[in-house]
Motif scaffolding. Structure first.
Motif, PDB file in Angstrom:
ATOM      1  N   SER A  65       0.814  -1.203   0.000  1.00 28.86           N
ATOM      2  CA  SER A  65       0.000   0.000   0.000  1.00 28.86           C
ATOM      3  C   SER A  65       0.854   1.262   0.000  1.00 28.86           C
ATOM      4  O   SER A  65       0.399   2.321  -0.392  1.00 28.86           O
ATOM      5  CB  SER A  65      -0.910   0.011   1.223  1.00 28.86           C
ATOM      6  OG  SER A  65      -0.126  -0.175   2.380  1.00 28.86           O
ATOM      7  N   TYR A  66       2.142   1.132   0.429  1.00 27.78           N
ATOM      8  CA  TYR A  66       2.964   2.347   0.468  1.00 27.78           C
ATOM      9  C   TYR A  66       3.204   2.869  -0.938  1.00 27.78           C
ATOM     10  O   TYR A  66       3.596   2.108  -1.833  1.00 27.78           O
ATOM     11  CB  TYR A  66       4.326   2.058   1.096  1.00 27.78           C
ATOM     12  CG  TYR A  66       4.278   1.723   2.557  1.00 27.78           C
ATOM     13  CD1 TYR A  66       3.661   2.591   3.458  1.00 27.78           C
ATOM     14  CD2 TYR A  66       4.863   0.559   3.038  1.00 27.78           C
ATOM     15  CE1 TYR A  66       3.622   2.287   4.803  1.00 27.78           C
ATOM     16  CE2 TYR A  66       4.833   0.253   4.387  1.00 27.78           C
ATOM     17  CZ  TYR A  66       4.208   1.117   5.258  1.00 27.78           C
ATOM     18  OH  TYR A  66       4.178   0.824   6.577  1.00 27.78           O
ATOM     19  N   LYS A  67       3.014   4.178  -1.126  1.00 27.13           N
ATOM     20  CA  LYS A  67       3.263   4.770  -2.441  1.00 27.13           C
ATOM     21  C   LYS A  67       4.726   4.584  -2.835  1.00 27.13           C
ATOM     22  O   LYS A  67       5.045   4.354  -3.989  1.00 27.13           O
ATOM     23  CB  LYS A  67       2.916   6.256  -2.421  1.00 27.13           C
ATOM     24  CG  LYS A  67       1.435   6.519  -2.542  1.00 27.13           C
ATOM     25  CD  LYS A  67       1.150   8.001  -2.534  1.00 27.13           C
ATOM     26  CE  LYS A  67      -0.355   8.221  -2.512  1.00 27.13           C
ATOM     27  NZ  LYS A  67      -0.715   9.543  -2.048  1.00 27.13           N
ATOM     28  N   VAL A  68       5.619   4.709  -1.837  1.00 29.96           N
ATOM     29  CA  VAL A  68       7.035   4.646  -2.158  1.00 29.96           C
ATOM     30  C   VAL A  68       7.404   3.264  -2.726  1.00 29.96           C
ATOM     31  O   VAL A  68       8.240   3.142  -3.608  1.00 29.96           O
ATOM     32  CB  VAL A  68       7.894   5.033  -0.937  1.00 29.96           C
ATOM     33  CG1 VAL A  68       7.817   3.999   0.151  1.00 29.96           C
ATOM     34  CG2 VAL A  68       9.332   5.269  -1.331  1.00 29.96           C
ATOM     35  N   ASN A  69       6.719   2.227  -2.228  1.00 29.00           N
ATOM     36  CA  ASN A  69       6.992   0.889  -2.765  1.00 29.00           C
ATOM     37  C   ASN A  69       6.572   0.802  -4.226  1.00 29.00           C
ATOM     38  O   ASN A  69       7.244   0.172  -5.036  1.00 29.00           O
ATOM     39  CB  ASN A  69       6.224  -0.165  -1.959  1.00 29.00           C
ATOM     40  CG  ASN A  69       6.773  -0.288  -0.560  1.00 29.00           C
ATOM     41  OD1 ASN A  69       7.540   0.563  -0.134  1.00 29.00           O
ATOM     42  ND2 ASN A  69       6.388  -1.317   0.152  1.00 29.00           N
ATOM     43  N   ILE A  70       5.430   1.447  -4.523  1.00 28.15           N
ATOM     44  CA  ILE A  70       4.955   1.427  -5.914  1.00 28.15           C
ATOM     45  C   ILE A  70       5.970   2.147  -6.805  1.00 28.15           C
ATOM     46  O   ILE A  70       6.296   1.692  -7.899  1.00 28.15           O
ATOM     47  CB  ILE A  70       3.558   2.080  -6.005  1.00 28.15           C
ATOM     48  CG1 ILE A  70       2.565   1.210  -5.211  1.00 28.15           C
ATOM     49  CG2 ILE A  70       3.101   2.235  -7.447  1.00 28.15           C
ATOM     50  CD1 ILE A  70       1.239   1.846  -4.945  1.00 28.15           C
ATOM     51  N   ILE A  71       6.508   3.257  -6.295  1.00 30.93           N
ATOM     52  CA  ILE A  71       7.520   3.998  -7.075  1.00 30.93           C
ATOM     53  C   ILE A  71       8.716   3.089  -7.338  1.00 30.93           C
ATOM     54  O   ILE A  71       9.246   3.029  -8.451  1.00 30.93           O
ATOM     55  CB  ILE A  71       7.973   5.266  -6.309  1.00 30.93           C
ATOM     56  CG1 ILE A  71       6.832   6.267  -6.243  1.00 30.93           C
ATOM     57  CG2 ILE A  71       9.191   5.904  -6.987  1.00 30.93           C
ATOM     58  CD1 ILE A  71       7.099   7.443  -5.326  1.00 30.93           C
TER      59      ILE A  71
ATOM     60  N   HIS B 182      15.168   6.343   4.237  1.00 30.56           N
ATOM     61  CA  HIS B 182      13.758   6.709   4.098  1.00 30.56           C
ATOM     62  C   HIS B 182      13.030   6.699   5.435  1.00 30.56           C
ATOM     63  O   HIS B 182      12.223   7.575   5.710  1.00 30.56           O
ATOM     64  CB  HIS B 182      13.048   5.728   3.148  1.00 30.56           C
ATOM     65  CG  HIS B 182      13.074   6.170   1.725  1.00 30.56           C
ATOM     66  ND1 HIS B 182      12.218   7.113   1.225  1.00 30.56           N
ATOM     67  CD2 HIS B 182      13.879   5.816   0.700  1.00 30.56           C
ATOM     68  CE1 HIS B 182      12.483   7.323  -0.056  1.00 30.56           C
ATOM     69  NE2 HIS B 182      13.493   6.544  -0.397  1.00 30.56           N
TER      70      HIS B 182
END
Lengths: 97, 540
Positions: A65-71, B182
């Protein structure tokens, strides 16, 4: 910090079985002589499906769900296409050199 | 165990003295020291091979080594130095020690993975040493096919497996840094307040994670082709040898940035501290690290201009290679501007940093010569190329690394090294380096090819100069080993901040406690705020 999604063991076994099936299909397909470049296309298509299963289920990308993971995932796939695309400049360009 | 609560007044060095407290530690600082010992060991192994190369090239005849042995010696020199020293040296030693402390964290995000990365490095290193014991490899560090996959009768597969395993060590370190930067920054430590050392390590980590899997798989494919005759790179089996070069350099060119970017991070810290100024153009220097990481991935085929690639591809890669010079130049100009009107103090770390500036600039500018399609044809595979990449990878990286080691030595050990000997070794190293490698630019331009153990007699004077320089350089590298070891016992005990530097690592004790900070830090100031900090007593 959350420990993330926990998949039931049944899911892992099903995906493993699907991957084994993919391997069997790959071996079977290698014994059939498809016309033109289709041999490589078929083998790569099966491999892509298997890799997608691994990334979605074993690497839990389906549940993130983390946006950063999708990036991160989009960047990684983009990087792969960058490698393939830039190498293709050479291979395609040789025909015109 | 190192993770146990530390006794009051103890530090990470005194918190456990048993062998297992070191070999099973999850403390990033102790793991950094394990790496320090390991990479130093491999640096001297690689150095012995360098010495053999220079001794052989003292005379035009092949009189010290056989031709086959010479092939193995330069291959092992390259493989040991690149994969076991230059790539891990700054991130795994100084990065491991400093990344968590500089952002105000207790440790890296995955301490066990951090320890695993060191063990993988050791397993890979033992395999490489075993390869050596069995007679070595003769393919060059580049493993080019079809020599590596078909013709070489040396231990290619074992060396490739060593590099493969070592790659995972690198990936784990990169992954750990990305997640830590991060997720574990102290309150107030925004991205715009991060030390440039952290920005540089972040960019490096991205390259490690994205690039290393490609070389790992490529070397695996070489092994498969060699053992099972799969047609990947061998034209006789339907493969393409240039495909190997594309895949190899897709990682191995960015690998140069894995080496140089963290070194640039060190130089930013040193120049700001010893100029007593905020770094000029902080945002530009930070973003140029990311720029180098991104563009650095798009230039690889400049290693293949004479290999038969398409002219159109060569034009694209030539342009992009010029383009990657822009962010590097941004850094060099901003460091110079930082020194301008600064209160510059020529301490040992600063002399190393200024030495880096000179050597990296020469290395970088000669890279532009090689990006030019026409000139590259003349100098490809000559000593010009050897000189160019040594100026960047050795002149640049090792000068910055040694500068960093001296700068943070009081923090790591709690003791100061002898400043006179430090300055002397920095200057001897600088002179020795130039004497070793500048003649190689000339002899390369005159046409001496690399990787031959004999050469035309008219090239001898340049080779004698180079070998003489190598002995001076060796003295410059051995001296710190001696006096830094001496200082562990006899160096004067220093306070927490002997340089009067800013940055969270200087706000904890020297050496730091196991948990890095006794009180969780809160950051309320900008990076490199030298103009506004209170005067701190300075030890130099």
């Amino acid at each position: 910090m959350s420990i993330g999604h926990v998949s039931p063991i049944r899911t892992y076994i099903l995906i493993w079985a699907a991957l084994m099936l993919g391997t069997i299909i790959t071996v079977a397909a290698s014994m059939v002589d498809f016309p033109g470049p289709l041999n490589a296309v078929v083998a790569l298509a099966i491999a892509t499906v298997k890799a997608t299963l691994v990334v979605l289920f074993f690497m839990h990308v389906k549940y993130i769900s983390y946006k950063v993971n999708i990036i991160v995932i989009v960047s990684a796939v983009f990087w792969l296409f960058l490698l393939l695309g830039m190498v293709s400049i050479d291979y395609v360009g040789r025909a015109f050199s | 165990m190192s993770t146990a609560a530390a006794a009051p007044g103890s530090n990470y060095l005194t918190n456990g003295s048993s062998v297992s407290s070191w070999l099973l530690t999850k403390d990033h600082k102790r793991i950094a020291l394990l790496y320090l010992l390991s990479v130093t060991f491999f640096f001297f192994i690689g150095g012995i091979f360098a010495l053999l190369i220079r001794l052989e090239l003292l005379t035009p005849q092949g009189d010290l080594l056989q031709a086959d042995t010479y092939n193995k010696v330069f291959t092992m020199h390259g493989q040991v130095m690149v994969f076991f020293f230059l790539i891990p040296v700054v991130p795994a030693v100084l990065g491991n020690f400093l990344v968590p402390i500089m952002i105000g964290a207790k440790d890296l995000a995955f301490p066990r993975i951090n320890l695993l990365s060191w063990y993988l490095y050791i397993v890979a290193g033992i395999l490489m040493l075993w390869t050596l014991a069995l007679g070595g490899v003769d393919t060059g560090w580049t493993f080019y096919t079809p020599l590596s996959s078909q013709f070489s009768r040396t231990n290619v597969v074992m060396a490739a497996v060593a590099v493969f395993i070592n790659g995972f060590s690198s990936i784990f370190t990169g992954l750990n840094f990305i997640v830590t930067i991060h997720r574990m920054r102290a309150p107030g430590m925004t991205w715009n307040r991060l030390p440039l050392f952290i920005w540089a390590h972040y960019a490096t980590s991205v390259i490690m994670v994205l690039g290393t899997p490609v070389i790992a798989i490529t070397l695996l494919l070489v092994g498969f082709e060699r053992m099972f005759h799969l047609g990947i790179f061998d034209p006789a089996l339907g493969g393409d040898p240039l495909l190997f070069q594309h895949l190899f350099w897709f990682y191995s060119h960015p690998a140069v940035y894995i080496m140089i970017l963290p070194s640039m991070g060190i130089v930013s810290e040193l120049i700001a501290c010893f100029s007593r100024k905020r770094i000029f153009g902080y945002s530009a220097v930070a973003l140029s690290s990311i720029g180098i990481a991104v563009i650095g991935f798009l230039v690889w085929a400049h290693h293949m201009f004479v290999a038969g690639i398409s002219l159109y591809a060569a034009l694209v890669f030539s342009f992009l290679t010029y383009f990657v010079g822009v962010p590097s130049a941004i850094k060099v100009f901003n460091w110079t501007a930082t020194m301008y009107k600064g209160a510059v103090t020529l301490t040992t770390p600063m002399i190393y940093a200024i030495g880096f500036l000179g050597l990296f600039t020469i290395g970088g500018l000669t890279g532009l010569f090689l990006a030019a399609l026409g000139l590259d044809v003349h100098v490809t595979d000559t000593y010009f190329v050897v000189a160019h990449f040594h100026y960047v990878m050795v002149g640049g990286v090792v000068m910055a690394y040694l500068g960093g080691i001296h700068f943070w030595w009081p923090k790591i050990t709690g003791r100061m090294y002898p400043e006179f000997w430090g300055k002397l070794s920095a200057m001897i190293g600088f002179v020795g380096f130039n004497l070793t490698f500048f003649p190689q630019f000339i002899v390369g331009y005159l046409g001496m090819p690399r990787r031959y153990w004999m050469y035309a007699p008219e090239f001898q004077v340049w080779n004698v100069l180079s070998t003489a320089g190598a002995t001076v350089l060796a003295v410059g590298y051995l001296m710190p080993l001696v006096y830094l070891t001496w200082s562990l016992r006899y160096g004067p005990v220093v306070g927490d901040n002997p340089w009067g530097a800013v940055g969270l690592e200087w706000m904890t004790t020297s050496p730091p406690p196991t948990e890095n900070f006794l009180e969780p830090p809160v950051v309320t100031w900008e990076a490199y705020d030298y103009e506004h900090i209170k005067e701190v007593p300075v030890a130099y």
